[in-house]
Enzyme design. Structure first.
Site, PDB file in Angstrom:
ATOM      1  N   PRO A 112       4.019  45.242  69.236  1.00  0.00           N
ATOM      2  CA  PRO A 112       3.395  46.314  68.449  1.00  0.00           C
ATOM      3  C   PRO A 112       2.187  46.987  69.118  1.00  0.00           C
ATOM      4  O   PRO A 112       1.609  47.886  68.529  1.00  0.00           O
ATOM      5  CB  PRO A 112       2.962  45.580  67.170  1.00  0.00           C
ATOM      6  CG  PRO A 112       2.708  44.170  67.623  1.00  0.00           C
ATOM      7  CD  PRO A 112       3.686  43.894  68.725  1.00  0.00           C
ATOM      8  N   GLY A 113       1.796  46.546  70.302  1.00  0.00           N
ATOM      9  CA  GLY A 113       0.776  47.323  71.004  1.00  0.00           C
ATOM     10  C   GLY A 113      -0.517  46.586  71.302  1.00  0.00           C
ATOM     11  O   GLY A 113      -1.491  47.217  71.703  1.00  0.00           O
ATOM     12  N   GLY A 114      -0.547  45.260  71.109  1.00  0.00           N
ATOM     13  CA  GLY A 114      -1.772  44.507  71.405  1.00  0.00           C
ATOM     14  C   GLY A 114      -2.209  44.739  72.846  1.00  0.00           C
ATOM     15  O   GLY A 114      -3.372  45.058  73.111  1.00  0.00           O
ATOM     16  N   GLU A 133       9.046  50.559  74.202  1.00  0.00           N
ATOM     17  CA  GLU A 133       9.581  49.495  73.336  1.00  0.00           C
ATOM     18  C   GLU A 133      11.034  49.817  73.022  1.00  0.00           C
ATOM     19  O   GLU A 133      11.342  50.917  72.557  1.00  0.00           O
ATOM     20  CB  GLU A 133       8.754  49.400  72.048  1.00  0.00           C
ATOM     21  CG  GLU A 133       9.384  48.568  70.951  1.00  0.00           C
ATOM     22  CD  GLU A 133       9.681  47.127  71.353  1.00  0.00           C
ATOM     23  OE1 GLU A 133       8.844  46.480  71.978  1.00  0.00           O
ATOM     24  OE2 GLU A 133      10.796  46.645  71.039  1.00  0.00           O
ATOM     25  N   ARG A 138      10.075  49.035  65.948  1.00  0.00           N
ATOM     26  CA  ARG A 138       8.890  48.472  66.603  1.00  0.00           C
ATOM     27  C   ARG A 138       8.165  49.543  67.419  1.00  0.00           C
ATOM     28  O   ARG A 138       6.949  49.516  67.546  1.00  0.00           O
ATOM     29  CB  ARG A 138       9.274  47.262  67.468  1.00  0.00           C
ATOM     30  CG  ARG A 138       9.720  46.066  66.624  1.00  0.00           C
ATOM     31  CD  ARG A 138      10.121  44.874  67.460  1.00  0.00           C
ATOM     32  NE  ARG A 138       9.073  44.334  68.296  1.00  0.00           N
ATOM     33  CZ  ARG A 138       8.136  43.455  67.912  1.00  0.00           C
ATOM     34  NH1 ARG A 138       8.137  43.017  66.666  1.00  0.00           N
ATOM     35  NH2 ARG A 138       7.232  43.018  68.756  1.00  0.00           N
ATOM     36  N   ASP A 178       5.555  41.941  79.285  1.00  0.00           N
ATOM     37  CA  ASP A 178       5.190  40.906  78.309  1.00  0.00           C
ATOM     38  C   ASP A 178       6.488  40.602  77.567  1.00  0.00           C
ATOM     39  O   ASP A 178       6.788  41.182  76.530  1.00  0.00           O
ATOM     40  CB  ASP A 178       4.103  41.451  77.368  1.00  0.00           C
ATOM     41  CG  ASP A 178       3.560  40.388  76.446  1.00  0.00           C
ATOM     42  OD1 ASP A 178       3.437  39.233  76.876  1.00  0.00           O
ATOM     43  OD2 ASP A 178       3.266  40.716  75.280  1.00  0.00           O
ATOM     44  N   CYS A 231       4.640  34.226  75.702  1.00  0.00           N
ATOM     45  CA  CYS A 231       3.832  33.356  74.838  1.00  0.00           C
ATOM     46  C   CYS A 231       4.640  32.105  74.519  1.00  0.00           C
ATOM     47  O   CYS A 231       4.699  31.665  73.388  1.00  0.00           O
ATOM     48  CB  CYS A 231       3.398  34.089  73.571  1.00  0.00           C
ATOM     49  SG  CYS A 231       4.757  34.654  72.552  1.00  0.00           S
TER      50      CYS A 231
HETATM   51  N1  SAM Z   1       3.296  43.343  74.435  1.00  0.00           N
HETATM   52  C1  SAM Z   1       3.390  43.304  72.992  1.00  0.00           C
HETATM   53  C2  SAM Z   1       2.008  43.201  72.406  1.00  0.00           C
HETATM   54  O1  SAM Z   1       1.097  42.725  73.082  1.00  0.00           O
HETATM   55  O2  SAM Z   1       1.817  43.620  71.243  1.00  0.00           O
HETATM   56  C3  SAM Z   1       4.310  42.177  72.534  1.00  0.00           C
HETATM   57  C4  SAM Z   1       5.658  42.254  73.134  1.00  0.00           C
HETATM   58  S1  SAM Z   1       6.808  41.070  72.537  1.00  0.00           S
HETATM   59  C5  SAM Z   1       6.287  39.618  73.284  1.00  0.00           C
HETATM   60  C6  SAM Z   1       8.250  41.494  73.401  1.00  0.00           C
HETATM   61  C7  SAM Z   1       8.868  42.817  73.039  1.00  0.00           C
HETATM   62  O3  SAM Z   1      10.051  42.993  73.817  1.00  0.00           O
HETATM   63  C8  SAM Z   1       9.299  42.947  71.591  1.00  0.00           C
HETATM   64  O4  SAM Z   1       8.680  44.050  71.003  1.00  0.00           O
HETATM   65  C9  SAM Z   1      10.812  43.122  71.647  1.00  0.00           C
HETATM   66  O5  SAM Z   1      11.294  44.028  70.688  1.00  0.00           O
HETATM   67  C10 SAM Z   1      11.020  43.654  73.040  1.00  0.00           C
HETATM   68  N2  SAM Z   1      12.380  43.380  73.561  1.00  0.00           N
HETATM   69  C11 SAM Z   1      13.367  42.682  72.981  1.00  0.00           C
HETATM   70  N3  SAM Z   1      14.466  42.685  73.766  1.00  0.00           N
HETATM   71  C12 SAM Z   1      14.179  43.415  74.847  1.00  0.00           C
HETATM   72  C13 SAM Z   1      14.897  43.782  75.999  1.00  0.00           C
HETATM   73  N4  SAM Z   1      16.148  43.389  76.210  1.00  0.00           N
HETATM   74  N5  SAM Z   1      14.268  44.565  76.896  1.00  0.00           N
HETATM   75  C14 SAM Z   1      12.995  44.939  76.708  1.00  0.00           C
HETATM   76  N6  SAM Z   1      12.261  44.605  75.640  1.00  0.00           N
HETATM   77  C15 SAM Z   1      12.846  43.843  74.719  1.00  0.00           C
END
Ligand code: SAM
Length: 440
Positions: A112-114, A133, A138, A178, A231
């Site tokens: 979500p953008g942290g 994203e 999302r 991430d 994480c």
């Molecule tokens: N960086 C974000 C933050 O700090 O708020 C959190 C990111 S979260 C760990 C990983 C993100 O990757 C999610 O929003 C998810 O929807 C997305 N995601 C899921 N499958 C993916 C894919 N195949 N390729 C790229 N992104 C993907």
């Protein structure tokens, strides 16, 4: 908290003598934190607006533990974009990425953008932050958070990593992956995630992570930096993913991570944060592209003539005392402020480039919420300023009219920080706080 047996067995093998301390951490509450948004406020202002203890965290100069913070999303300081509510160690990967003003930075898995908002704070509005994203809903949350924190030099896209990185090959100075992961570091914070974890999760996630990294590598310019983070704790999703990538990509080399927080990863090069290190858990590795990667990305065509940009300039100058410090653009009836640095955008799933200034409706222009969010109170020609507890402010956030002696568009501020705007006439401020953000 009932933790899966396979998870515990694996953690015991991973941590050895420290497993007892790790287990003990589950009897304590999860770390709560906030990250100050330097685009909109300083620490004194945040402390005035957020009446809970803030204790410096080691993962970012803007990160604080806020153990007494409750329901941060409903607070006026949050609505004004003064801070991002974030588990403290989640700020670590961007500290390692170390983005600078004026650079081109890609956050490939950004919602979500942290981390995207943290990058934006370090770039201070200069250069280009491309936040992508792949999941559409999302991506909308990402857009809303970037707007809330007053970010104006970003592009927000909803695109598959492969397509995006092929389209922007060799373009970026820094790329953050991430990655989606099995989330083992989130169990304390979000126990409902435990049910989604299965013994096969790390292996399945690792495959996806390797694919995303393959794509990300395309976007990094020669000499550019790639940071991979998760994480989760499993070695399979962390050191092993990085090792496999480096085996297949001799054009990348690992870089040392010179930070005080956390501890070295199992490969001696990456960095880990465990619950014993003051955060819920994060892994990060830093790589540099040493092989060439010619960039053939076309620049954005800024063929906007003086006549077309006149309404945007007039709008801006009617609301703010300083001249606009960004290029103006127009997309149909929408007036935009673009980042100074911008590639051609076609075919990349772009939801927004830059910041919305306003929209032409007949012969008038309605200013956009994001425009006021990105400005300082001192720039606004007219502003109302409230303390966080003022009932008039609460009424404004509910979408109600409030008293106002001025006439015309007027910013609404909390402790001197913009949080929205309205249009004043006849002693009242007509509310323009976006319907989707209003409190009940
Ligand atoms: N960086 C974000 C933050 O700090 O708020 C959190 C990111 S979260 C760990 C990983 C993100 O990757 C999610 O929003 C998810 O929807 C997305 N995601 C899921 N499958 C993916 C894919 N195949 N390729 C790229 N992104 C993907």
């Amino acid at each position: 908290m009932e933790l899966p047996e396979t998870f515990l067995r694996r953690m015991q093998a991973l941590l050895g003598a420290e497993f007892g301390d790790f287990l003990e951490s589950y009897s304590r509450p999860a770390y709560q934190g906030v990250r100050l948004n330097p685009l909109k406020c300083d620490l004194d202002t945040l402390r005035r607006a957020l009446p809970v203890p803030l204790i410096s965290a080691p993962f970012s100069p803007f990160g604080y533990y806020a153990p007494e913070l409750r329901k941060p999303g409903s607070l006026s300081a949050h609505r004004a974009g003064m801070f991002y509510s974030q588990e403290p160690s989640a700020a670590a990967p961007v500290t390692v990425l170390d983005p600078k003003p004026g650079e081109r930075v890609l956050d490939l898995c950004a919602a979500p953008g942290g981390k995207a908002t943290q990058i934006a704070g370090l770039m201070r509005g200069e250069g280009l932050l491309w936040a992508n994203e792949v999941v559409r809903e999302r991506a909308n949350a990402l857009l809303s958070n970037l707007e809330r924190l007053g970010v104006r030099n970003s592009v927000i896209s909803c695109c598959h990593p492969q397509r995006l990185c092929e389209g922007l090959r060799g373009y970026f100075d820094r790329v953050l992956v991430d990655a989606p992961c099995s989330g083992e570091g989130m169990f304390r914070r979000e126990p409902e995630g435990i049910g989604e974890w299965a013994p096969e999760s790390p292996a399945a996630c690792a495959q996806r992570q390797r694919r995303i990294l393959e794509s990300a590598a395309l976007a990094v310019r020669e000499g550019g930096v790639l940071v991979y983070s998760t994480c989760t704790f499993s070695r399979e999703e962390n050191e092993d993913v990085v090792a496999a990538f480096l085996r297949e990509h001799p054009e990348f080399e690992p870089l040392p991570i010179n930070v005080e927080f956390g501890r070295p990863g199992f490969d001696g090069l990456s960095r880990r944060v465990l619950p014993m290190d003051g955060g819920e858990g994060h892994f990060m590795a830093k790589l540099r592209r040493i092989g060439e990667n010619p960039c053939r990305v076309r620049r954005f065509d800024r063929a906007l003539n003086e006549k077309q940009s006149r309404p945007a300039r007039a709008l801006y100058e009617s609301l703010f005392a300083d001249p606009p410090d960004f290029p103006l653009a127009r997309a149909g009836s929408r007036l935009l402020a673009l980042p100074g640095e911008l590639p051609a955008l076609g075919g990349l799933g772009v939801l927004r480039a830059g910041m919305e200034l306003g929209e032409e409706r007949g012969n008038r222009i309605e200013p956009a919420h994001g425009l006021f969010m990105s400005r300082q109170k001192a720039q606004c020609r007219q502003a109302l300023d409230f303390s966080p507890e003022d009932p008039a402010l609460a009424a404004f956030f509910r979408g109600e009219e409030i008293d106002c002696a001025a006439t015309g568009y007027t910013a609404v501020c909390v402790c001197g920080v913009t949080a929205g705007f309205g249009k004043a006439s006849g002693g009242k401020l007509k509310n323009r706080y976006p319907k989707g953000l209003r409190s009940p």
